[in-house]
Design a protein around this motif. Structure first.
Motif, PDB file in Angstrom:
ATOM      1  N   VAL A  33       0.848  -1.007  -0.089  1.00 39.92           N
ATOM      2  CA  VAL A  33      -0.190  -0.029   0.073  1.00 39.92           C
ATOM      3  C   VAL A  33       0.956   1.188  -0.008  1.00 39.92           C
ATOM      4  O   VAL A  33       0.850   2.163  -0.671  1.00 39.92           O
ATOM      5  CB  VAL A  33      -0.943  -0.065   1.214  1.00 39.92           C
ATOM      6  CG1 VAL A  33      -1.740   1.308   1.338  1.00 39.92           C
ATOM      7  CG2 VAL A  33      -2.014  -1.163   1.187  1.00 39.92           C
ATOM      8  N   SER A  36       2.095   1.794  -3.420  1.00 34.28           N
ATOM      9  CA  SER A  36       1.041   2.374  -4.448  1.00 34.28           C
ATOM     10  C   SER A  36       0.965   3.994  -4.098  1.00 34.28           C
ATOM     11  O   SER A  36       0.597   4.521  -4.850  1.00 34.28           O
ATOM     12  CB  SER A  36      -0.399   1.349  -4.229  1.00 34.28           C
ATOM     13  OG  SER A  36       0.056   0.214  -4.276  1.00 34.28           O
ATOM     14  N   LEU A  37       0.822   4.226  -2.556  1.00 36.44           N
ATOM     15  CA  LEU A  37       0.312   5.580  -2.490  1.00 36.44           C
ATOM     16  C   LEU A  37       1.753   6.437  -3.148  1.00 36.44           C
ATOM     17  O   LEU A  37       1.130   7.566  -3.378  1.00 36.44           O
ATOM     18  CB  LEU A  37       0.298   5.796  -0.883  1.00 36.44           C
ATOM     19  CG  LEU A  37      -0.921   5.309  -0.153  1.00 36.44           C
ATOM     20  CD1 LEU A  37      -0.849   5.453   1.271  1.00 36.44           C
ATOM     21  CD2 LEU A  37      -2.205   6.065  -0.922  1.00 36.44           C
ATOM     22  N   LEU A  40       1.243   7.042  -6.546  1.00 38.18           N
ATOM     23  CA  LEU A  40       0.041   7.791  -7.099  1.00 38.18           C
ATOM     24  C   LEU A  40       0.535   9.240  -6.577  1.00 38.18           C
ATOM     25  O   LEU A  40      -0.296  10.269  -6.871  1.00 38.18           O
ATOM     26  CB  LEU A  40      -1.093   7.470  -6.072  1.00 38.18           C
ATOM     27  CG  LEU A  40      -1.808   6.318  -6.557  1.00 38.18           C
ATOM     28  CD1 LEU A  40      -3.014   5.899  -5.558  1.00 38.18           C
ATOM     29  CD2 LEU A  40      -2.676   6.494  -8.023  1.00 38.18           C
ATOM     30  N   GLY A  41       1.741   9.636  -6.119  1.00 37.63           N
ATOM     31  CA  GLY A  41       2.283  10.939  -5.886  1.00 37.63           C
ATOM     32  C   GLY A  41       2.028  11.353  -4.365  1.00 37.63           C
ATOM     33  O   GLY A  41       2.572  12.355  -4.144  1.00 37.63           O
ATOM     34  N   PHE A  42       1.603  10.455  -3.705  1.00 37.99           N
ATOM     35  CA  PHE A  42       1.698  10.652  -2.082  1.00 37.99           C
ATOM     36  C   PHE A  42       3.165  10.500  -1.379  1.00 37.99           C
ATOM     37  O   PHE A  42       3.222   9.451  -0.751  1.00 37.99           O
ATOM     38  CB  PHE A  42       0.545   9.855  -1.305  1.00 37.99           C
ATOM     39  CG  PHE A  42      -0.803  10.087  -1.887  1.00 37.99           C
ATOM     40  CD1 PHE A  42      -1.529  11.407  -1.514  1.00 37.99           C
ATOM     41  CD2 PHE A  42      -1.436   9.323  -2.691  1.00 37.99           C
ATOM     42  CE1 PHE A  42      -2.778  11.671  -1.678  1.00 37.99           C
ATOM     43  CE2 PHE A  42      -2.672   9.460  -3.098  1.00 37.99           C
ATOM     44  CZ  PHE A  42      -3.441  10.660  -2.538  1.00 37.99           C
ATOM     45  N   ASP A  43       4.177  11.280  -1.796  1.00 38.43           N
ATOM     46  CA  ASP A  43       5.321  11.105  -1.405  1.00 38.43           C
ATOM     47  C   ASP A  43       5.793  11.399   0.064  1.00 38.43           C
ATOM     48  O   ASP A  43       6.580  11.329   0.665  1.00 38.43           O
ATOM     49  CB  ASP A  43       6.314  11.677  -2.446  1.00 38.43           C
ATOM     50  CG  ASP A  43       6.192  13.336  -2.562  1.00 38.43           C
ATOM     51  OD1 ASP A  43       4.938  13.733  -2.296  1.00 38.43           O
ATOM     52  OD2 ASP A  43       6.902  13.783  -3.118  1.00 38.43           O
ATOM     53  N   CYS A  44       4.763  12.078   0.569  1.00 35.23           N
ATOM     54  CA  CYS A  44       4.940  12.420   1.991  1.00 35.23           C
ATOM     55  C   CYS A  44       4.540  11.307   3.058  1.00 35.23           C
ATOM     56  O   CYS A  44       4.492  11.213   4.459  1.00 35.23           O
ATOM     57  CB  CYS A  44       4.091  13.626   2.446  1.00 35.23           C
ATOM     58  SG  CYS A  44       2.414  13.163   1.718  1.00 35.23           S
ATOM     59  N   VAL A  45       4.093   9.970   2.594  1.00 37.83           N
ATOM     60  CA  VAL A  45       3.868   8.904   3.389  1.00 37.83           C
ATOM     61  C   VAL A  45       5.331   8.323   3.979  1.00 37.83           C
ATOM     62  O   VAL A  45       6.026   8.145   2.994  1.00 37.83           O
ATOM     63  CB  VAL A  45       3.014   7.977   2.519  1.00 37.83           C
ATOM     64  CG1 VAL A  45       2.858   6.945   3.255  1.00 37.83           C
ATOM     65  CG2 VAL A  45       1.632   8.613   2.384  1.00 37.83           C
ATOM     66  N   ALA A  46       5.185   8.156   5.017  1.00 36.98           N
ATOM     67  CA  ALA A  46       6.472   7.441   5.441  1.00 36.98           C
ATOM     68  C   ALA A  46       6.201   6.220   5.744  1.00 36.98           C
ATOM     69  O   ALA A  46       6.901   5.164   5.165  1.00 36.98           O
ATOM     70  CB  ALA A  46       6.770   8.101   6.978  1.00 36.98           C
ATOM     71  N   THR A  47       5.258   5.558   6.694  1.00 35.84           N
ATOM     72  CA  THR A  47       4.966   4.169   6.944  1.00 35.84           C
ATOM     73  C   THR A  47       3.697   3.788   6.848  1.00 35.84           C
ATOM     74  O   THR A  47       2.627   4.689   7.191  1.00 35.84           O
ATOM     75  CB  THR A  47       5.437   3.834   8.457  1.00 35.84           C
ATOM     76  OG1 THR A  47       6.670   4.481   8.521  1.00 35.84           O
ATOM     77  CG2 THR A  47       5.674   2.356   8.471  1.00 35.84           C
ATOM     78  N   VAL A  48       3.205   2.864   6.382  1.00 31.35           N
ATOM     79  CA  VAL A  48       1.730   2.358   6.156  1.00 31.35           C
ATOM     80  C   VAL A  48       1.913   0.688   6.979  1.00 31.35           C
ATOM     81  O   VAL A  48       2.579   0.026   6.606  1.00 31.35           O
ATOM     82  CB  VAL A  48       1.184   2.203   4.793  1.00 31.35           C
ATOM     83  CG1 VAL A  48      -0.266   1.800   4.816  1.00 31.35           C
ATOM     84  CG2 VAL A  48       1.246   3.432   3.879  1.00 31.35           C
ATOM     85  N   ARG A  49       0.938   0.576   7.750  1.00 35.74           N
ATOM     86  CA  ARG A  49       0.933  -0.781   8.394  1.00 35.74           C
ATOM     87  C   ARG A  49      -0.702  -1.008   8.208  1.00 35.74           C
ATOM     88  O   ARG A  49      -1.698  -0.444   8.468  1.00 35.74           O
ATOM     89  CB  ARG A  49       1.078  -0.790   9.890  1.00 35.74           C
ATOM     90  CG  ARG A  49       2.461  -0.231  10.309  1.00 35.74           C
ATOM     91  CD  ARG A  49       3.490  -1.176  10.144  1.00 35.74           C
ATOM     92  NE  ARG A  49       3.728  -2.111  11.005  1.00 35.74           N
ATOM     93  CZ  ARG A  49       4.538  -3.023  11.190  1.00 35.74           C
ATOM     94  NH1 ARG A  49       5.341  -3.338  10.044  1.00 35.74           N
ATOM     95  NH2 ARG A  49       4.468  -4.004  12.193  1.00 35.74           N
ATOM     96  N   VAL A  50      -1.178  -2.114   7.879  1.00 41.61           N
ATOM     97  CA  VAL A  50      -2.325  -2.847   7.391  1.00 41.61           C
ATOM     98  C   VAL A  50      -2.799  -3.665   8.406  1.00 41.61           C
ATOM     99  O   VAL A  50      -2.275  -4.872   8.444  1.00 41.61           O
ATOM    100  CB  VAL A  50      -2.712  -3.107   6.122  1.00 41.61           C
ATOM    101  CG1 VAL A  50      -4.017  -3.686   5.815  1.00 41.61           C
ATOM    102  CG2 VAL A  50      -2.113  -2.138   5.001  1.00 41.61           C
TER     103      VAL A  50
END
Lengths: 106, 106
Positions: A33, A36-37, A40-50
């Protein structure tokens, strides 16, 4: 398992269970995820946990009884104790909202 | 997409996204868990719904910017707009906690 002396209908509670991959455990779905983010251009996302978010409508005599029961449900079925943590909140549906957070202490 | 005038590092936020099957939509995973809980003796369980709980660490200038961004993430990737609802909470990791709930209005 619901009530100790025969079944007497209590009040309906909604339980919200939050199950997350334990810190330090690889989370491939979260990584996917995250990638994918970013693509999509969301380069400010550091970490994703699902993790999983489970809501349970429950008939119980008290929040204490319900809390003990939900802990058993998590330990026996809902969470994988080797790689996941969980916590939950109880919300009486006919009274003012009360939360009773609980964490796995393993 | 993070910040409008070039990239300036903001504060780190933790976003909690709750994705749930929409009311009225069949949730086979929830039904399966419900059946399993009942067969384990938890006969006080009325309804179980299984959704996803996603945590995102995010660098943003403000909670308003972050909120708009997370809404886009949900609409474009995280949630299925046909069968799922979502809401999210933002928690600044270096300040006092603030929540900004948001619901899909579809």
């Amino acid at each position: 398992m619901c009530g100790s002396l025969g079944r007497v209908s209590g009040s309906l509670l909604q339980v919200k269970v939050f199950i997350t991959p334990r810190k330090g455990i690889l989370d491939p779905q979260g990584r996917a995820v995250e990638g994918s983010l970013k693509s999509l251009g969301f380069d400010c996302v550091a970490t994703v946990r699902v993790g999983r978010y489970i809501t349970i409508d429950l008939d119980a005599q008290s929040t204490a009884e319900a809390g003990a029961m939900v802990k058993k449900m998590c330990d026996q079925l809902l969470a994988n104790p080797n790689i996941e943590d969980y916590r939950f909140e109880l919300e009486p549906t006919h009274e003012s909202s009360t939360t009773l957070p609980e964490r796995s202490d393993r």
